[in-house]
Scaffold this motif. Structure first.
Motif, short mmCIF file in Angstrom:
data_model
loop_
_atom_site.label_atom_id
_atom_site.label_comp_id
_atom_site.label_asym_id
_atom_site.label_seq_id
_atom_site.Cartn_x
_atom_site.Cartn_y
_atom_site.Cartn_z
N LEU A 1 3.32 17.03 -1.48
CA LEU A 1 2.43 16.15 -2.26
C LEU A 1 1.31 15.58 -1.37
CD1 LEU A 1 2.56 15.18 -5.18
CD2 LEU A 1 3.79 13.17 -4.41
N GLY A 2 1.52 15.64 -0.07
CA GLY A 2 0.48 15.17 0.86
C GLY A 2 0.60 13.72 1.24
N ILE A 3 1.72 13.07 0.87
CA ILE A 3 1.78 11.63 1.17
C ILE A 3 2.28 11.34 2.58
CG2 ILE A 3 1.97 10.94 -1.25
CD1 ILE A 3 4.94 10.45 -0.84
N LEU A 4 2.89 12.33 3.25
CA LEU A 4 3.38 12.06 4.61
C LEU A 4 2.23 11.99 5.61
CD1 LEU A 4 6.65 14.20 4.81
CD2 LEU A 4 6.35 11.81 4.15
N THR B 1 -1.86 3.80 0.78
CA THR B 1 -0.49 3.45 1.18
C THR B 1 0.13 2.49 0.18
OG1 THR B 1 -1.06 3.78 3.51
CG2 THR B 1 0.90 2.46 3.05
N MET B 2 -0.68 1.52 -0.28
CA MET B 2 -0.19 0.57 -1.27
C MET B 2 0.30 1.30 -2.53
SD MET B 2 -2.37 -2.44 -3.20
CE MET B 2 -3.00 -1.40 -4.52
N THR C 1 -3.23 -5.89 1.52
CA THR C 1 -3.73 -4.53 1.69
C THR C 1 -5.17 -4.55 2.19
OG1 THR C 1 -2.27 -3.71 -0.03
CG2 THR C 1 -4.20 -2.37 0.47
N MET C 2 -5.99 -5.40 1.56
CA MET C 2 -7.38 -5.52 1.99
C MET C 2 -7.46 -6.08 3.41
SD MET C 2 -9.35 -4.45 -0.26
CE MET C 2 -8.40 -3.37 -1.28
N ALA D 1 9.51 4.04 7.82
CA ALA D 1 9.83 4.22 9.25
C ALA D 1 8.92 5.27 9.89
CB ALA D 1 11.30 4.62 9.40
N THR D 2 8.72 6.35 9.18
CA THR D 2 7.99 7.47 9.79
C THR D 2 6.48 7.29 9.70
OG1 THR D 2 9.77 9.03 9.31
CG2 THR D 2 7.58 9.97 9.64
N VAL D 3 6.00 7.02 8.50
CA VAL D 3 4.56 7.05 8.27
C VAL D 3 3.90 5.71 8.63
CG1 VAL D 3 2.76 7.41 6.53
CG2 VAL D 3 4.85 8.77 6.46
N VAL D 4 4.54 4.60 8.21
CA VAL D 4 3.90 3.29 8.40
C VAL D 4 4.21 2.71 9.78
CG1 VAL D 4 3.69 0.93 7.50
CG2 VAL D 4 3.98 2.85 5.91
#
Lengths: 398, 383
Positions: B50-53, B71-72, B301-302, B89-92
């Motif tokens: 899906l491309g989110i990683l 990300t939100m 987020t902003m 854990a992995t991405v953020v």
């Protein structure tokens, strides 16, 4: 998604701020900062200053004196007005009766009333609540019986804010006693000078005179003062109540209070450490700031959505009244805490001779009266419990 | 001022929400949780597809160049389903340290592997004695020839038990709580001298306590400078605060939906219990708490892009206060309105309550952040 204001919006904010800096009389600003109410004359004079600038009723259509600003600019204007702090335009004129006449009134009514409303030539008050009809407004009994070219009005309204100043009252009256409660109500404009009207003050717990009872005894009202159609008044009232959902949060006013509390709490008084050095007070203030920031963002979401929702209320807008009132009340409470023992002295405006001036500063003397008085904000305009009933039904589908 | 999502963002939202709706009902989640790693590797592959990683990483590093809003969107969707996989854990967290401070060589080697789903990361910063003081780092890093030797203990490392690569903080110089002197290192999970004890967390995720006894890493393991690692951790934690706030909003939204559905269908006294005002008002309190939290999640987020560290700290602290408090209202009321079944493990609502509680405990709870905010003087200036 971009939550910052555009350069144009920022320039607009500067323009508004500059206007308030120069046009708002210092005496008025100081009075509001100290927690006092403004007098009728002050309110009228300020409204005329705004009107001269063309900013008396920004949200009205341009042809009736509006500015044509988009919701974001209207929001910025309101914010700056409350931050100044300047007197807020009389809600009965600007956000209640005015919009109803614009939406449902006749051409004659618009020409006759709207310009005078914007300039505060006529001071309006609201005749909705009755002794037996508070939250259950549709049960109201004040009757208007048609008699030739007139309605004959009998009954009693209550909680009528500033009726002692008013030239006109917009009323919900029962024109069809046999119909279902919501069906038999009409929206009638009544000249307060008409014979048969009696205004009696209601003194609220802090000792102030803001609200009144208004009695109608065979008051003859020209039929041309009916707004829209007979027996459709309930629809107009719902429109009116749904109209000012954004303004009701009063975020700008609460922000002004927070800044004020911080300033006062950072000062050392009588050689004592500033109250702000007390972690318990500081954390209470920080907690209310968080709520206020969240409410401000919620309000901005509602404002930003206005264009896309095209008049339909945003579900998030329904929490503005609840949260906004809770925050306003907490801030008045913090002000009392800040004043400490200096909140004690009772010094009503226009003292009766039995009260000599107390040593405490103005802001401390107004703190307790405002705290007492502000219990009203979670009660008026549909109590917070009624607001929860509305959210439960309309948003959650319960 | 504009709260709208772009066309791409709307597509992203739709596709993540659809995946989660298709694959992540409550029963499926139970199955994934029972898998050896405590989550589904098959789903992880789908996230990669899906491309989110690779979403928040720069395109030149092998990512998709997404921003904080993306990300939100993802975290909110994952929060709705209480997703178990190590996205945070992995991405953020782990990936975030690389994104914020990694060298070009490090980024270009590791990020493509994150994006394709073949490498999982964890951030090993917290230590048993630190509570919420991020500066409290007792683990040490000593120069050893070209490389470094690490010693010390890390605790509660989110998904540290199944990560392939750990981002580890250790003190190079200074006292145990000094702001300067902390460095970040890339440490392979199978490095000699490193032991991990993995366990389930209260909310069904996984974490590990990690011991390092003479763990040797090369010079190329150092992320950023050898004394400013704490600033990176603070920045990444701020990103994580924004991300978990969005996750909490997703969880709160779903918890409210489940609760409203339940009280509409549960009959007592011959009618749905949702007819009773005492219950309605508690549900409204949940809605209000949710919307206030949603507003602050957007704000956070902003503010992840705010470069002034103090301003950012104020915003994040305020967000944590609101989201923590809102989460507690939604979680507790949700269980209460479900009545007896709300406290059974078979009902979803209790799992939302647990996740919301643990999100609050993760990066400093509401009370801790209220203290920070109040010590920073709050949000508004005095006037």
């Amino acid at each position: 998604m971009d939550l910052s204001f555009t350069p144009e919006e920022q320039a607009f904010r500067e323009e508004v701020r500059e206007f308030f800096r120069t046009a708002l009389p210092e005496k008025l600003r100081a009075k509001l900062r100290a927690g006092h109410h403004v007098s009728k004359d002050e309110q009228v004079e300020w409204q005329r200053t705004l009107n001269k600038k063309g900013w008396a009723v920004p949200h009205w259509p341009v042809e009736w004196g509006g500015t044509g600003w988009d919701p974001v600019r209207q929001y910025i204007f309101r914010e700056e007005l409350m931050a100044a702090p300047a007197p807020e335009p009389l809600a009965f004129n600007a956000s209640m009766c005015g919009p109803v006449i614009i939406q449902f009134g006749s051409e004659e009514q618009k020409k006759r009333f709207l310009p005078r409303m914007a300039n505060l030539d006529d001071w309006w008050c609201q005749g909705f609540s009755e002794p037996g009809s508070g939250s259950d407004l549709a049960s109201l009994k004040t009757s208007a019986r048609r008699d030739g070219d007139f309605y004959v009005v009998n009954g009693q309204k209550t909680w009528t804010t500033l009726a002692q100043h008013a030239d006109w009252i917009f009323c919900l009256v029962r024109t069809d006693p046999s119909a279902k409660p919501q069906r038999g109500i009409s929206f009638l404009l009544i000249d307060m000078k008409t014979p048969g009207i009696t205004v009696r003050p209601i003194i609220t717990i802090e000792g102030g005179h803001e609200v009144n009872e208004v009695f109608f005894d065979d008051v003859r009202v020209p039929a041309e003062n009916l707004v829209g159609e007979e027996n459709r008044g309930w629809d107009y009232a719902k429109f009116l109540l749904g109209n000012e959902r954004v303004g009701i949060a009063r975020v700008g006013a609460s922000k002004e209070r927070v800044r004020r509390i911080k300033l006062l709490a950072s000062e050392s008084r009588h050689g004592n450490p500033p109250v702000l050095e007390n972690a318990r007070f500081r954390e209470k203030l920080a907690a209310i700031e968080v709520e206020l920031k969240a409410l401000e963002m919620t309000q901005m979401r509602v404002v930003a959505n206005m264009a896309t929702l095209d008049g339909k209320p945003d579900p998030a807008s329904s929490i503005l009244k609840i949260k906004g009132s809770e925050i306003q009340q907490t801030l008045t409470e913090l002000m009392v805490e800040l004043a400490g023992p200096e909140a004690l002295a009772y010094q009503p405006h226009g003292a009766d001779g039995r009260n000599e001036p107390a040593a405490a500063p103005e802001w401390a003397l107004t703190s307790a009266p405002n705290f007492f008085n502000y219990r009203k904000v979670s009660i008026y305009g549909g109590s917070n419990e009624i607001q929860k009933n509305i959210i439960s039904k309309q948003v959650l589908g319960l | 001022m504009d709260f709208d999502l772009s066309e791409e963002q709307r597509l992203l939202k739709d596709s993540v929400e659809r995946l989660v709706a298709d694959k992540y009902d409550f029963e499926s989640r139970k199955r994934y949780g029972a898998e050896p790693k405590g989550y589904s590797d098959a789903l992880w592959t789908q996230y990669a597809e899906l491309g989110i990683l690779g979403l928040p990483f720069a395109e030149e590093d092998g990512g998709f160049g997404g921003g904080a809003v993306d990300t939100m969107i993802v975290m909110e969707a994952l929060g709705r389903a209480l997703v178990l996989e190590p996205y945070l854990a992995t991405v953020v967290l782990g990936g975030g340290a690389l994104r914020r401070a990694g060298s070009a060589a490090q980024r270009q080697k590791i990020i493509p592997q994150i994006a394709e789903g073949s490498l999982k990361l964890a951030l090993a910063h917290a230590e048993p004695q630190a509570r919420y003081n991020l500066a409290n780092v007792a683990a040490t890093a000593k120069r050893d020839g070209d490389g470094w030797v690490l010693n010390g203990a890390k605790s509660g490392v989110l998904h540290g038990d199944s990560a392939d690569l750990l981002v580890v903080s250790a003190r190079v110089s200074g006292d145990q709580t000094a702001e300067n002197g902390v460095a970040l290192f890339l440490v392979p999970a199978d490095a000699g001298g490193l032991t991990r004890r993995g366990y389930a967390t209260q909310d069904g995720l996984r974490a590990a306590d990690i011991d390092m006894a003479g763990v040797r890493v090369g010079a190329d393991a150092l992320i950023g400078g050898e004394s400013d690692g704490l600033a990176v951790v603070r920045r990444v934690y701020d990103d994580a605060i924004a991300a978990t706030s969005a996750e909490a909003v997703g969880a709160m939204q779903r918890a409210l939906e489940l609760t409203v559905e339940y009280i509409k269908t549960r009959n007592q006294f011959g009618q749905p219990i949702g007819n009773f005002q005492a219950l309605q008002h508690q549900a409204v309190d949940m809605f209000t708490a949710l919307e206030q939290a949603r507003s602050m999640a957007m704000y956070a987020t902003m503010m992840t892009q705010e470069e002034d560290a103090d301003e950012r700290a104020r915003a994040m602290a305020a967000t944590r206060v609101q989201v923590g408090r809102s989460g507690r209202v939604v979680g507790k009321n949700g269980v209460q309105l479900h009545g007896g079944v709300g406290v059974t493990i078979e009902f979803a609502i209790g799992h939302y309550f647990k996740r919301l509680t643990m999100i609050d405990a993760m990066f400093g709870d509401a009370d801790h952040h209220l203290g920070i905010l109040s010590d920073l003087g709050g949000l508004l200036p005095a006037a």
